[in-house]
Scaffold this active site. Structure first.
Site, PDB file in Angstrom:
ATOM      1  N   ASP A 293       0.863  -1.172   0.000  1.00  0.00           N
ATOM      2  CA  ASP A 293       0.000   0.000   0.000  1.00  0.00           C
ATOM      3  C   ASP A 293       0.911   1.238   0.000  1.00  0.00           C
ATOM      4  O   ASP A 293       2.140   1.137   0.100  1.00  0.00           O
ATOM      5  CB  ASP A 293      -0.970  -0.007   1.192  1.00  0.00           C
ATOM      6  CG  ASP A 293      -2.207   0.863   0.906  1.00  0.00           C
ATOM      7  OD1 ASP A 293      -2.133   1.724  -0.002  1.00  0.00           O
ATOM      8  OD2 ASP A 293      -3.233   0.707   1.581  1.00  0.00           O
TER       9      ASP A 293
HETATM   10  C1  NOJ Z   1      -3.947   3.991   0.038  1.00  0.00           C
HETATM   11  C2  NOJ Z   1      -5.145   3.103   0.173  1.00  0.00           C
HETATM   12  O1  NOJ Z   1      -5.089   2.410   1.409  1.00  0.00           O
HETATM   13  C3  NOJ Z   1      -5.286   2.101  -0.946  1.00  0.00           C
HETATM   14  O2  NOJ Z   1      -6.500   1.428  -0.808  1.00  0.00           O
HETATM   15  C4  NOJ Z   1      -5.186   2.783  -2.270  1.00  0.00           C
HETATM   16  O3  NOJ Z   1      -5.366   1.855  -3.302  1.00  0.00           O
HETATM   17  C5  NOJ Z   1      -3.831   3.452  -2.365  1.00  0.00           C
HETATM   18  N1  NOJ Z   1      -3.727   4.443  -1.323  1.00  0.00           N
HETATM   19  C6  NOJ Z   1      -3.601   4.116  -3.712  1.00  0.00           C
HETATM   20  O4  NOJ Z   1      -4.371   5.220  -3.849  1.00  0.00           O
END
Ligand code: NOJ
Length: 749
Positions: A293
């Site tokens: 993430d």
């Molecule tokens: C953080 C989020 O937790 C995740 O779900 C998302 O896909 C990513 N950022 C990218 O934006």
């Protein structure tokens, strides 16, 4: 001599089993084998830096969810082929331009894969995922993901960071809006539907994008519902509840997984070898790739598991995390880690193989500019067909929570209708959080929907009444005077569209600001009041539920919200949605979910004080899982079982008749639950095992049947083997998890 033979034997065994860990679960087709050969060829020509580049993902400026760093270095890296993927690059023209940088400058000419959070639509916005799950209509859910994929791909996107398949039992957690609710069985079916929609029959097909099951794992179980917080659960709960939709995602052929921010049992998920290496890639045989993430590799320093970004990179790579989203830790440290022997080059090769495999499967090597066609982009977005599907999906997602004295549906020729509330004419809130390239200007508000729906003689009065937040009741007066002039008042209240989603945890999940006070004042006028709730999570609405005659739960329904709500308000569509999540009576009950355990002292009456209960509030939720009313009524017959003694190898049929006893045609979601009465470990008081959404005409009866096999009764037994145990069971069928007919049977060897 003997010792060295033994060493050799042990070495071979380890080598064999570790290589097997990743390869022997799936039977490869000829096409797969051809791809593997092509990857071998590429890998043999790539430098270590180029390989690590494929494991590196940077963001563009489109829709970032964290700090963005300077871009110049990124461009240099793109030209060198040191970037495998970009996220948040928006639009076919921009993706084409960026792809060109790579294709025209890099040595290996390996195309980028463009990713974006396409969560509930790209430009045409569908209900937020939690709301859409309330439709219990898997075809509609698949179709909305398909349309999202068609629009996103037309805009240059190859990869969506969706579906979020995290089970959520805590409505304080803002990201509950992104999932399918609290149930692992239903969540698994929704996960599959969404993945089939995004990925289509084949990733090569036009309009297919790679899906990403996230967040691996147990992110929805953050302590106290606070986003990013610690998770500490048993291995049994992890496997039985939280991992089940991920397993389903894998079965549906999902191309990628994203790991989660949280730690679990003391290890951050991003560096969790048990989760990724052993379970996902080993035991489950996943062949796609795993992306971190946003900065979750770097955050392992804050977690206190790595002393710096370099060490974090080492832990993540060795745990099986293939791609680094936005930490640049792989980019900065993996070369030296490999040279120092701390990360093996074979580990890098394996990760790169996975990334390249998805790029081959997408057909990017055949056409790196696949999906980068601005003309196509224009023709696909917000097409009439997509808008129609968005309206249908939205109305199916609405849940009728209360309808005293048949307040609803309203007559389209009602003389005067007052539309009141801060959400009644707010376009931007209709599309909710995580709405990709959706724009408020393209959304239909409730006020607009009502205007289109009513007769030409209807007089519509509108005022906001108050803000979503804030203490001011200065504008109540106008609202009260409009209500007094009306025959009926429709009030749109709740949360703003961005009060749920990432980093949007709330300690109090009430209706914010002065909105409830406004409702109190309007009720005093004595006019019939219909509440249209808009919210991304269950809210504590006891007072409303006890005092207003009609409540519609409308979540955030997307581009066609207002039209869909009007369809339901005026009876053009009979509401059929059911809650995919429990609505608590009070925050103190959280976590609350229907499939809880019985405890040694379950509450059986109000007399015995020494039982599992609260002294100040009921144990029961305000609205149970699976709850939702209709404008008609349904009568359930008693249950008939094909046998009361089911053998492990046989199956059991549960049948019943459901009759529409009301005045309008309607759809009902008939739900089947079981309870395993005695197990080697304790079992939940109810577990959903099947459902049917059926249309029943007024006065008609429909025969419904479910087949149960012993595999439907399986669980992680005392020794963690997944199987059914013989013994006594109850089976329940009903209109929600609380209101069921029941019967008994036993399972024998
Ligand atoms: C953080 C989020 O937790 C995740 O779900 C998302 O896909 C990513 N950022 C990218 O934006």
């Amino acid at each position: 001599m003997r010792t060295s033979v033994i060493y050799l034997f042990v070495f071979c065994l380890i080598a064999f089993s570790s290589c097997n860990q990743e390869s022997n679960k799936v039977k490869l087709t000829n096409e797969d084998k051809t791809i593997e050969k092509k990857i071998d060829d590429l890998l043999s020509k790539m430098t270590l830096e180029e390989k690590i580049g494929q494991m590196n993902q940077y963001t563009g400026n489109g829709a970032a969810t964290g700090p963005i760093k300077a871009r110049e270095k990124d461009i240099e890296d793109l030209k060198k082929g040191y970037v495998g993927s970009m996220l948040n690059v928006i639009g076919a023209e921009n993706t084409r331009e960026m792809q060109k940088l790579v294709m025209e400058n890099s040595r290996m000419k390996i195309p980028l894969i463009f990713g974006l959070d396409v969560i509930h639509g790209y430009k045409t916005i569908f209900p937020i995922p939690l709301g859409e799950a309330a439709s219990w209509d898997l075809d509609a859910i698949e179709q909305s993901a398909r349309i999202a994929a068609i629009e996103a791909s037309a805009a240059g996107i190859h990869w969506t960071f969706a579906p979020m398949v995290d089970i959520a039992r805590d409505p304080r957690w803002g990201r509950i809006m992104e999932g399918a609710g609290e149930d692992p069985y239903y969540g698994s079916l929704v996960a599959k539907a969404r993945i089939h929609g995004f990925q289509g029959k084949s990733l090569k097909d036009d309009g297919s994008i790679v899906a990403c099951a996230k967040h691996f794992a147990a992110y929805g179980c953050a302590e106290a519902g606070r986003d990013y917080n610690t998770v500490d659960i048993s291995n049994r709960v992890l496997h039985e509840i939280y991992l089940r939709p991920f397993k389903a995602a894998l079965e549906a052929g999902v191309g990628t997984f994203m790991n989660s921010f949280n730690e679990i049992d003391g290890t951050p998920a991003t560096g969790n070898s048990y989760l990724v290496q052993e379970t996902l890639k080993g035991e489950w045989g996943f062949r796609g790739f795993v992306v971190s993430d946003w900065n979750s590799i770097g955050e392992m320093v804050n977690h206190g598991i790595a002393k710096d970004k370099g060490e974090a990179a080492m832990i993540a790579a060795n745990a099986g995390n293939d791609m680094d989203m936005e930490t640049s830790a792989y980019r900065d440290s993996l070369v030296s880690l490999v040279k120092a022997g701390k990360v093996k080059e074979i580990t890098i090769d394996k990760a790169v193989r996975r990334v390249l495999r998805i790029k081959f499967q997408l057909g990017l090597f055949d056409d790196p500019y696949k999906y980068c066609h601005p003309e196509k982009e224009k023709s696909q977005l917000l097409s009439p067909e997509h808008i129609k599907a968005a309206r249908e999906g939205a109305r199916k997602s609405i849940v009728l929570l209360k309808n005293e004295n048949n307040t609803l549906p309203l007559k389209i020729d009602v003389r005067t209708i007052a539309v009141i509330g801060p959400l009644a004419d707010s376009k931007i809130d209709m599309i909710g959080g995580w709405s990709a390239q959706g724009e408020g200007k393209d959304a239909v508000t409730l006020l607009e929907g009502i205007k289109t729906a009513v007769s030409s003689t209807t007089n519509i009065l509108y005022t906001k009444g108050c803000d979503i937040w804030g203490d001011s009741s200065n504008t109540f007066k106008v609202a009260i005077s409009l209500a007094k002039q009306a025959d009926v008042v429709v009030m749109a209240i709740g949360e703003s569209g961005t009060m749920s989603g990432e980093a949007r945890s709330r300690a109090n999940i009430n209706i914010p600001g002065k909105q409830e006070d406004l409702v109190r004042e309007i009720l005093k006028t004595g006019k019939p009041v219909v509440i249209v709730l808009m919210n991304g999570r269950p809210l504590t609405i006891n007072w409303l539920a006890g005092n207003v005659p009609a409540i519609l739960e409308s979540w955030f329904l997307g581009s066609q919200a207002g039209n869909a709500i009007a369809d339901v308000l005026f009876g053009k569509y009979n509401p059929s949605g059911k809650l995919p999540v429990t609505f608590p009576y009070a925050v103190g009950q959280i976590p609350i979910y229907y499939n809880h355990k019985n405890t040694g002292r379950p509450k059986v009456d109000n007399i015995n004080p020494y039982c599992s209960k609260y002294t100040d509030i009921p144990n029961e939720p305000l609205f149970p899982f699976g709850f939702g009313l209709s404008y008609t009524t349904f009568e359930y017959s008693t249950l008939k079982l094909s046998t009361n003694q089911m053998k492990m190898k046989d199956s059991l049929t549960v049948s019943l008749t459901v009759k529409n006893t009301g005045q309008s045609d309607g759809e009902e979601v008939v739900q089947l639950y079981i309870r395993d009465l005695v197990g080697s470990v304790t079992r939940p008081v109810k577990e959903l095992k099947g459902f049917r959404k059926v249309m029943i005409k007024t006065g008609e009866s429909k025969d419904i049947s479910f087949t149960l096999k012993s595999s439907d009764l399986a669980f992680y037994t005392k020794d963690m083997s997944f199987k059914a145990e013989s013994g006594d069971f109850k089976v329940f069928v009903g209109t929600n998890s609380d209101d069921c007919k029941e019967a008994s049977f036993s399972l024998t060897e």
